[in-house]
Design a protein around this motif. Structure first.
Motif, PDB file in Angstrom:
ATOM      1  N   TRP A  97       0.503  -1.570   0.176  1.00 24.61           N
ATOM      2  CA  TRP A  97       0.681  -0.221   0.260  1.00 24.61           C
ATOM      3  C   TRP A  97       0.995   1.499   0.031  1.00 24.61           C
ATOM      4  CZ3 TRP A  97      -4.230   2.815  -1.144  1.00 24.61           C
ATOM      5  CH2 TRP A  97      -4.352   4.124   0.135  1.00 24.61           C
ATOM      6  N   ARG A 106      -0.773   2.681  -3.912  1.00 24.34           N
ATOM      7  CA  ARG A 106      -1.596   2.836  -2.785  1.00 24.34           C
ATOM      8  C   ARG A 106      -2.629   3.109  -4.120  1.00 24.34           C
ATOM      9  NH1 ARG A 106      -1.265   5.444   2.041  1.00 24.34           N
ATOM     10  NH2 ARG A 106       0.778   5.666   2.112  1.00 24.34           N
ATOM     11  N   LYS A 108      -6.229   0.812  -6.271  1.00 23.86           N
ATOM     12  CA  LYS A 108      -7.222  -0.404  -5.915  1.00 23.86           C
ATOM     13  C   LYS A 108      -6.414  -1.946  -5.475  1.00 23.86           C
ATOM     14  CE  LYS A 108     -10.717   2.383  -8.966  1.00 23.86           C
ATOM     15  NZ  LYS A 108     -11.671   1.842  -9.742  1.00 23.86           N
ATOM     16  N   VAL A 138      -5.402  -1.948  -1.982  1.00 21.61           N
ATOM     17  CA  VAL A 138      -6.779  -2.019  -0.973  1.00 21.61           C
ATOM     18  C   VAL A 138      -7.479  -3.236  -1.330  1.00 21.61           C
ATOM     19  CG1 VAL A 138      -9.248  -0.602  -1.648  1.00 21.61           C
ATOM     20  CG2 VAL A 138      -7.173   0.934  -1.686  1.00 21.61           C
ATOM     21  N   SER A 139      -7.289  -3.850  -2.043  1.00 26.09           N
ATOM     22  CA  SER A 139      -7.887  -4.894  -1.923  1.00 26.09           C
ATOM     23  C   SER A 139      -7.125  -6.259  -1.002  1.00 26.09           C
ATOM     24  CB  SER A 139      -7.640  -5.600  -3.114  1.00 26.09           C
ATOM     25  OG  SER A 139      -7.248  -6.179  -4.369  1.00 26.09           O
ATOM     26  N   GLU A 162      -7.910  -4.758   2.132  1.00 29.70           N
ATOM     27  CA  GLU A 162      -9.265  -5.501   2.717  1.00 29.70           C
ATOM     28  C   GLU A 162      -9.218  -6.876   3.143  1.00 29.70           C
ATOM     29  OE1 GLU A 162     -12.648  -2.161   0.523  1.00 29.70           O
ATOM     30  OE2 GLU A 162     -11.451  -4.739  -0.873  1.00 29.70           O
ATOM     31  N   LEU A 172      -6.796   1.509   5.502  1.00 29.12           N
ATOM     32  CA  LEU A 172      -7.892   1.122   5.061  1.00 29.12           C
ATOM     33  C   LEU A 172      -8.803   2.926   4.806  1.00 29.12           C
ATOM     34  CD1 LEU A 172      -9.246  -2.564   5.204  1.00 29.12           C
ATOM     35  CD2 LEU A 172      -8.605  -1.306   3.467  1.00 29.12           C
ATOM     36  N   ALA A 206      -7.510   5.112   2.612  1.00 31.32           N
ATOM     37  CA  ALA A 206      -7.211   5.151   1.771  1.00 31.32           C
ATOM     38  C   ALA A 206      -8.889   4.744   1.051  1.00 31.32           C
ATOM     39  CB  ALA A 206      -7.500   3.090   1.860  1.00 31.32           C
ATOM     40  N   LYS A 207      -9.628   5.304   2.381  1.00 33.07           N
ATOM     41  CA  LYS A 207     -10.768   5.762   1.965  1.00 33.07           C
ATOM     42  C   LYS A 207     -11.234   7.312   1.838  1.00 33.07           C
ATOM     43  CE  LYS A 207     -13.520   2.185   4.091  1.00 33.07           C
ATOM     44  NZ  LYS A 207     -14.847   1.723   5.418  1.00 33.07           N
TER      45      LYS A 207
END
Length: 769
Positions: A720, A724, A726, A729-730, A733, A763, A766-767
């Motif tokens: 990340w 940084r 998608k 992020v996956s 998660e 996370l 990231a949002k």
């Protein structure tokens, strides 16, 4: 049947004897197809029939060599099937009525394992894998000299010349065997004149004090007077008997077990919890200065029961198995011993540092339906045994182990569903104050202490004692010893190394380590005496009367050897140890080998990669396990030699199999570290994604979910920071989901919780993007 010096021989059978078994010992056993096991020239004839293209004039050793070079897999399959015992005479069970201390065999069959499997009174301890047992009355140390069909790592050898060659190639191993042979009288059983070379090697190894107490069983019909004269020339006394007749003779030593005096008499008094009145007391200051906890400390009112005691007690009263976990020096052993001493239990309580599967089978059989609370201070090396015992309704387990060891060992089913995990790493303010209040005044700091969230027992004690830091203490010890004698530095580091690897320092180890530097034991005892402030005589369960044992006084010093020991001194110790000390003389070797080759220790000792590779090569030649290659690869990765690390981990995978998930986990980590700091490119990101995919496979296929989830989460956080995107992020998660499964209310593991909080923060950021 005639026995020379019969009364002396029978006394030896009662008090302890070594037994060497040859092919004639297995005459009353059959393979799975009901065929008698082959002896003499029978095996050679069978092999020639099985392999008709083989040269007909070769003798058995040469024939086996020829076939191993051309049709090794076929030969191995035949030998393993032919010597896999399916049936045997019940008379072999009479062996339990005598007192064999060591059984050496030149047979490759599994007869003895079959005979003692599940025996309630005695079990075979595989000394090749576990090291010699120490002060265990129910153990028979078993050493197969020509390999065994039960051990895939041991080569199968036929012929007496091979064993002489093997010993000349590994003299430290042979010298250790000689020392074992001379601890007890000896019986040779199942040998004939065709085994003259092997017999002579053994007979020559027996020293003058024991030669008068060595016997050989000879067949009364098939042994000539000339042969008997030859045996007598080797100082062997004669027992004229066949195998069946001799086994029947052993039945006379059967004794009736005494009836239980109480409803729950402990059949294992050597593992019983001592009462307060039975212990030797020591100054409580030793405990707060980092010495290994003793029963004196446990019964002292100055060692408080912290809140975790109540947590363990609650789960135990619910009938649950409990795992006490946490980092180094967090009080796991102390809590385990406290609970063993003070918990009221309607049954028997026994405590062991670790336990083998064979020992577990004996315990389960001996205890039968007796309610038992079993305390074990080493989960990782006892995992298979504990998995077996967890299935017994009458046995409840209380276990202590470091969190990282739990994760690497958590392949057992009972760790996934039948155990409550209590992490005791972080104390609360009340516990911290209780610890501070009990520190003796003469070593207590006058500084005001401010509690910090997450403080461990070690951190609280170190910051509240008027003593140097652990790093300062370690270097002070080293500097003081160096002024007296450089050899003292080596002895100190050797003892620390053995301790942190779950072993102890025996005179066998010390003598092997220093080799030719000292001519006799008295000089070594002088060295030990000088080191008495750091080294104490060991009187625990590993000790036996035949030699002295020693342990390091401070757990803290020993546990920090990999982080604060001087590199050059550490390297010298490791080189000397792995070149000079045979694995067979290391007490508790099965535990030792799981920590002794750890890449973190070797990283500090060997900053030059070529030096580190050289010592790992020595280790691998002596013990060619894929896990040793795994540690070598991790060492190379830590030293930034990523290309060589890849080569070695690939070899480890080829040796251990593609479904060895621990090694595959290391492969993924090495690949990730090799690429994460490189300049970004499509190839770099592809390599990182492949590493993440490999960890996903490990998590999916292996039951050690927490182990792989933590590796995946750690890499996800670094991924990340680099990308940084998608995909990053996956990964975060997925890390959150996996770690949340491991961090439920009943199973709180400190490192899991810490990583989970980092992932959640990542996370959240990231949002906001």
């Amino acid at each position: 049947m005639k026995i020379e010096s019969k009364s002396t021989f029978e006394r030896c059978l009662r008090e302890g004897i070594n037994i060497f078994t040859g092919a004639g010992f297995s005459l009353l056993a059959k393979d799975k197809q009901g065929r008698l096991l082959p002896i003499g020239d029978d095996l050679r004839n069978e092999l020639l029939e099985e392999f008709p293209t083989a040269p007909k004039t070769l003798q058995l050793p040469q024939l086996c060599t020829f076939l191993s070079r051309s049709r090794k897999d076929d030969l191995d399959r035949y030998i393993k099937a032919r010597f896999n015992v399916g049936d045997f005479s019940d008379k072999y069970r009479y062996l339990e009525f005598i007192n064999p201390r060591f059984i050496f065999t030149t047979n490759v069959d599994n007869l003895l394992e079959s005979v003692f499997r599940g025996n309630p009174n005695k079990y075979l301890n595989n000394a090749r894998l576990n090291g010699a047992s120490i002060k265990d009355k129910s153990a028979i140390d078993y050493i197969y000299l020509h390999g065994s069909i039960s051990d895939d790592e041991s080569p199968l050898i036929f012929g007496d010349l091979d064993i002489a060659s093997a010993f000349s190639n590994d003299p430290t191993r042979w010298n250790y065997f000689k020392s074992l042979m001379n601890r007890h009288p000896t019986l040779f059983w199942g040998y004939a004149l065709r085994d003259a070379g092997t017999l002579q090697v053994f007979a020559d190894a027996i020293d003058d004090n024991n030669k008068r107490n060595s016997w050989i069983i000879v067949h009364p019909e098939y042994t000539s007077d000339d042969e008997i004269q030859y045996y007598k020339s080797l100082d062997l006394k004669i027992i004229s008997s066949d195998t069946e007749q001799f086994l029947e003779y052993l039945k006379k030593f059967e004794s009736v077990s005494p009836a239980d005096k109480e409803a729950h008499e402990n059949p294992f008094p050597e593992y019983a919890i001592p009462s307060h009145s039975d212990i030797e007391h020591r100054a409580i200051q030793d405990f707060y200065l980092g010495a290994t906890p003793t029963w004196s400390d446990i019964y002292s009112p100055r060692v408080a029961k912290l809140r975790f005691y109540s947590s363990v007690e609650e789960q135990a009263n619910r009938g649950k198995n409990v795992l006490i976990t946490g980092g180094p020096a967090t009080g796991k052993t102390t809590l385990l011993m406290q609970f063993a001493a003070f918990h009221n239990f309607n049954g028997i309580k026994i405590l062991l540092s670790d336990i083998s599967t064979a020992k577990a089978q004996t315990i389960a059989t001996k205890l039968s339906d007796t309610p038992t609370l079993l305390f074990v201070d080493n989960l990782q090396t006892s995992i298979e045994a504990l998995n077996h015992l967890s299935q017994k309704k009458n046995i409840q387990l209380i276990i202590a182990e470091r969190d990282y060891a739990y994760l690497s060992a958590s392949s057992a089913n009972f760790l996934r569903k039948d155990i409550e995990i209590i992490d005791i790493t972080a104390l609360d303010e009340k516990d911290a104050q209780a610890v501070i209040n009990n520190i003796p005044v003469d070593i207590k700091s006058r500084r005001r202490y401010k509690f910090r969230d997450g403080d461990s027992l070690f951190e609280i004690i170190e910051r509240n004692c008027r003593t140097p830091s652990i790093k300062e203490r370690f270097h002070n010890v080293i500097d003081g010893l160096r002024k007296k004698d450089e050899q003292l530095v080596q002895l100190f580091l050797l003892s620390c190394y053995l301790h942190t690897c779950r072993s102890i320092t025996s005179m066998d180890v010390i003598y092997s380590y220093f080799g030719k530097s000292y001519n006799d034991y008295r000089e070594l005892y002088d060295l030990i005496a000088i080191l008495s402030s750091s080294l104490s005589e060991y009187v625990g369960e590993f000790a036996e009367e035949k030699q002295d044992y020693f342990s390091i006084r401070s757990n803290l010093l020993a546990d920090h050897i990999s982080t604060i020991a001087p590199s050059e001194d550490l390297a010298t110790m490791l080189i000397n140890f792995h070149n000079n000390v045979p694995r067979f003389c290391v007490p508790n070797f099965d535990s030792f080998k799981r920590r002794a080759y750890d890449a973190r220790i070797f990283e500090r000792a060997f900053p030059k990669v070529e030096d580190g590779e050289a010592i790992y090569d020595v280790i691998y030649r002596k013990h060619n396990s894929p896990f040793n290659l795994q540690q070598k690869a991790l060492y190379l990765s830590r030293r930034k030699d990523h290309q060589r690390a890849f080569e070695v981990i690939d070899e480890a995978i080829s040796k251990g199999g593609s479904r060895n998930w621990s090694i595959k986990n290391s492969y993924a980590i090495i690949k990730f570290k090799a690429n994460i700091e490189r300049k970004d490119s499509p190839d770099v990101q592809k390599a990182l994604d492949e590493s993440m995919e490999a960890l996903e496979q490990c998590h999916s296929a292996d039951v050690r979910k927490a182990f792989h989830a933590m590796s995946f989460a750690d890499q996800s956080l670094r991924y990340w920071k680099k990308y940084r995107d998608k995909v990053a992020v996956s990964y975060l998660e997925k890390s959150r989901d996996w770690l949340s499964e491991e961090a439920d209310e009943d199973n709180r593991i400190g490192n899991v919780s810490r990583l989970l909080s980092h992932v959640k923060r990542a996370l959240a950021s990231a949002k906001k993007r």
